[in-house]
Design a protein around this motif. Structure first.
Motif, mmCIF file in Angstrom:
data_model
loop_
_atom_site.group_PDB
_atom_site.id
_atom_site.type_symbol
_atom_site.label_atom_id
_atom_site.label_comp_id
_atom_site.label_asym_id
_atom_site.label_seq_id
_atom_site.Cartn_x
_atom_site.Cartn_y
_atom_site.Cartn_z
ATOM 1 N N LYS A 69 -7.091 -1.185 -3.365
ATOM 2 C CA LYS A 69 -7.425 -2.045 -4.523
ATOM 3 C C LYS A 69 -6.426 -1.816 -5.647
ATOM 4 C CE LYS A 69 -12.402 -2.531 -4.251
ATOM 5 N NZ LYS A 69 -13.549 -1.732 -4.551
ATOM 6 N N SER A 79 0.832 -1.216 0.000
ATOM 7 C CA SER A 79 0.000 0.000 0.000
ATOM 8 C C SER A 79 0.858 1.254 0.000
ATOM 9 C CB SER A 79 -0.873 0.063 1.246
ATOM 10 O OG SER A 79 -1.556 -1.123 1.416
ATOM 11 N N ALA A 99 -13.453 2.709 10.710
ATOM 12 C CA ALA A 99 -12.737 3.009 9.466
ATOM 13 C C ALA A 99 -13.387 4.182 8.722
ATOM 14 C CB ALA A 99 -12.700 1.769 8.583
ATOM 15 N N GLU A 100 -14.726 4.231 8.717
ATOM 16 C CA GLU A 100 -15.407 5.291 7.967
ATOM 17 C C GLU A 100 -15.041 6.666 8.519
ATOM 18 O OE1 GLU A 100 -16.650 5.255 5.069
ATOM 19 O OE2 GLU A 100 -16.194 3.119 5.167
ATOM 20 N N ASP A 120 -10.391 0.071 0.425
ATOM 21 C CA ASP A 120 -10.377 1.424 -0.155
ATOM 22 C C ASP A 120 -9.920 1.314 -1.602
ATOM 23 O OD1 ASP A 120 -10.732 2.180 2.433
ATOM 24 O OD2 ASP A 120 -9.102 3.640 2.477
ATOM 25 N N LYS A 121 -10.290 2.297 -2.406
ATOM 26 C CA LYS A 121 -9.862 2.276 -3.808
ATOM 27 C C LYS A 121 -8.326 2.236 -3.881
ATOM 28 C CE LYS A 121 -10.262 4.579 -8.258
ATOM 29 N NZ LYS A 121 -8.909 4.187 -8.533
ATOM 30 N N TRP A 122 -7.706 2.992 -2.987
ATOM 31 C CA TRP A 122 -6.236 3.056 -2.958
ATOM 32 C C TRP A 122 -5.641 1.646 -2.819
ATOM 33 C CZ3 TRP A 122 -2.862 7.491 -2.390
ATOM 34 C CH2 TRP A 122 -1.529 7.142 -2.165
ATOM 35 N N ARG A 163 -11.605 7.600 7.518
ATOM 36 C CA ARG A 163 -11.536 8.004 6.097
ATOM 37 C C ARG A 163 -12.006 9.440 5.942
ATOM 38 N NH1 ARG A 163 -13.566 2.303 5.025
ATOM 39 N NH2 ARG A 163 -11.596 1.222 4.699
ATOM 40 N N TYR A 172 -6.878 0.337 6.155
ATOM 41 C CA TYR A 172 -7.023 -1.087 5.856
ATOM 42 C C TYR A 172 -7.563 -1.769 7.102
ATOM 43 C CZ TYR A 172 -5.706 -5.999 5.487
ATOM 44 O OH TYR A 172 -5.733 -7.375 5.491
ATOM 45 N N ILE A 225 -5.998 6.734 4.787
ATOM 46 C CA ILE A 225 -6.250 5.526 3.985
ATOM 47 C C ILE A 225 -6.260 4.385 4.986
ATOM 48 C CG2 ILE A 225 -5.310 3.989 2.217
ATOM 49 C CD1 ILE A 225 -3.961 6.692 1.161
#
Ligand code: NAI
Length: 480
Positions: free
Chosen positions: A474, A317, A452-453, A470-472, A456, A463, A461
């Motif tokens: 992914k 990441s 986590a929300e 997260d898109k990051w 964010r 995990y 970011i």
């Protein structure tokens, strides 16, 4: 007055005997150990282990009917019931190395009991031992008996660290295994009478010796297997977009399965699970059952996989390298409410990150710098050999600093790894942490304890194990 002596003043011997002394005022309990510093700590205001509620119990009984002493032989000689609660680590060399239990401490305790005894005794296996150990102990004692009668009982301990006092006050069951002879049954009854002073009768189970010995290994194997099962699912959840909390809730509502012990995490730790499964694997192999051995081995392999998967996720990441980056590690103990670091997943995770040249700043509310440095320089399995017998490594890891505050640990960090589920981490001011970190700021929650929300929204970011990525994350797939 019944006299009890317990050999081994560790995580099991200390709390177990303190609770027996509390609940049975008419029994005298002496806990003995060859480690003078450990006994001195038990006799001081700073007990050698941290366990919620333990201080109060010890304060109430110490000096009344609970004593701690290094005079092992005297107190063993005077006792009616001798518990043996010494460590039974994994063998590091010779036959069965890396798997079999090392019974050196047990055997020397048994020989000492035989040497010093002048009256009949009940000898209780409290340590977790391979099935059939009682037979070996019986042989050592009877071949050196000088006419003294010994009854061997297996009374494995099921307490969990962090909740030891609660578990001892209100155990799911107390298991006592003994010989199926009149003398054996009488010995079982004598021990059941001690527990019967606070444990309801129906929770005191009597079995034969081998069932009791094997039940302890089986219980730990089943518990670890549940964690590895949910952790295996967590990897699949991340790959598919499922949420492991939802899956384990749905699975756990089946009454045949039950909701407990289904939390995904960075992996299990502690002194027992790995050691006891390895021991079980060895016993299966020795009994010509390689398929059964391989089945249980997988539980350990998934646990190792989960730890390396976590490290890979951190590194991938952060642009595939953590070299020179500061990573804050929050939590080092293997679980909350204990200072015990034996087999903690934090060791493997930290070593993995150090292997990629990260700089670590570690904070745990109950683990000090010496312990962390020792853990990170120790070879696997060294941890389960008494520290007073262990050469201290002079190496100080330059890439590791240990601090006494989560904000200090996270200051200027590129990423934060949460490795123990301490309650205080849930209440941290994450806005303040974010403001003081390098950007992009990462949080890798190895225990799924933070929201986590919300993080964010602050800008992190995040995990979380087994949760939709997260898109990051992914876009930066971890190679397992
Ligand atoms: P520990 O390492 O904390 O304590 C063992 C103590 O025995 C040490 O203080 C050591 O100095 C002492 N000792 C070793 N040989 C001795 C001897 N010959 N004479 C006097 N003292 C001696 O170990 P811990 O965690 O208390 O575990 C003890 C046993 O209980 C192990 O077999 C373990 O598998 C089992 N167990 C541990 C649980 C845990 O949560 N830690 C839970 C249930 C069982």
């Amino acid at each position: 007055m019944v006299k009890i002596c317990c050999i081994g003043a560790g995580y099991v011997g200390g709390p177990t005997m303190a609770v027996i002394a509390l609940k049975c005022p008419s029994v005298e309990v002496v806990v003995v150990d060859i480690s003078a510093p450990r006994i001195a700590a038990w006799n001081s205001d700073h007990l050698p282990i941290y366990e919620p509620g333990l201080d109060d119990v010890v304060k109430e009984c110490r000096g009344r009917n609970l004593f701690f002493s290094t005079d092992v032989e005297k107190h063993v000689a005077e006792a009616d019931i001798v518990f043996v609660s010494v460590n039974t680590p994994t063998k590091t060399r010779g036959l069965g190395a890396g798997k079999a239990a090392d019974l050196t401490y047990w055997e020397s305790a048994a020989r000492m009991i035989a040497d010093v005894s002048k009256s009949d005794k009940i000898v209780v296996e409290k340590s977790t031992v391979p099935v059939k150990t009682a037979e070996a102990i019986e042989k050592i004692l009877t071949h050196n008996s000088k006419g003294i009668n010994y009854q061997i009982l297996s009374n494995p301990e099921f307490l969990a660290e962090g909740t030891a006092i609660k578990d001892l006050f209100n155990p799911d069951r107390v298991l006592i295994g003994g010989r199926e002879t009149p003398e054996g049954q009488k010995a079982i009854q004598a021990l059941a009478d001690v527990y019967g002073q606070w444990v309801p009768k129906e929770r005191i189970l009597a079995t034969n010796l081998w069932s009791a010995e094997l039940s302890k290994l089986a219980a730990n194997a089943f518990l670890a297997q549940r964690i590895s099962s949910v952790n295996a699912m967590s990897a699949l959840c991340e790959a598919t977009g499922a949420d492991v909390s939802q899956v384990s809730y749905a699975v756990g509502t089946d009454t045949r399965i039950g909701p407990k012990f289904l939390n995904a995490s960075v992996g299990y730790g502690g002194s027992c699970f790995q050691k006891d499964i390895l021991n079980l694997v060895y016993i299966c192999e020795c009994n010509g059952l390689p398929e059964v051995a391989n089945y249980w081995k997988q539980v350990i392999q998934i646990n190792d996989y989960q730890k390396s998967r976590f490290v890979n996720r951190v590194v991938s990441s952060m642009f595939n390298t953590v070299s020179g980056k500061k990573i804050a590690v929050l939590g080092f103990a293997f679980k909350k409410d204990t200072g015990d670091t034996r087999e903690t997943p934090a060791i493997d995770v930290c070593k993995g990150l150090l292997g990629d040249n990260a700089r670590l700043s570690i904070y745990d509310p109950q683990v000090n710098e010496d312990q962390i440095q020792r853990d990170l320089t120790m070879k696997k399995f060294d941890w389960d050999h008494p520290t007073h017998l262990q050469p201290m490594s002079p190496t100080s890891l330059k890439q590791v600093s240990v601090v006494w505050d989560a904000y200090e640990a996270t200051k200027d960090a590129h990423g934060v790894c949460i490795l123990t589920e301490w309650d205080e981490f849930k209440g941290l001011d994450f806005q303040k942490i974010y403001d003081n970190m390098q950007k992009p700021a990462f949080i890798f929650d190895g225990r799924n304890i933070v929201n986590a929300e919300k993080l964010r929204e602050i800008g992190f970011i995040v995990y979380s194990i087994g949760k939709p990525l997260d898109k990051w994350l992914k876009d930066m797939p971890a190679v397992a």
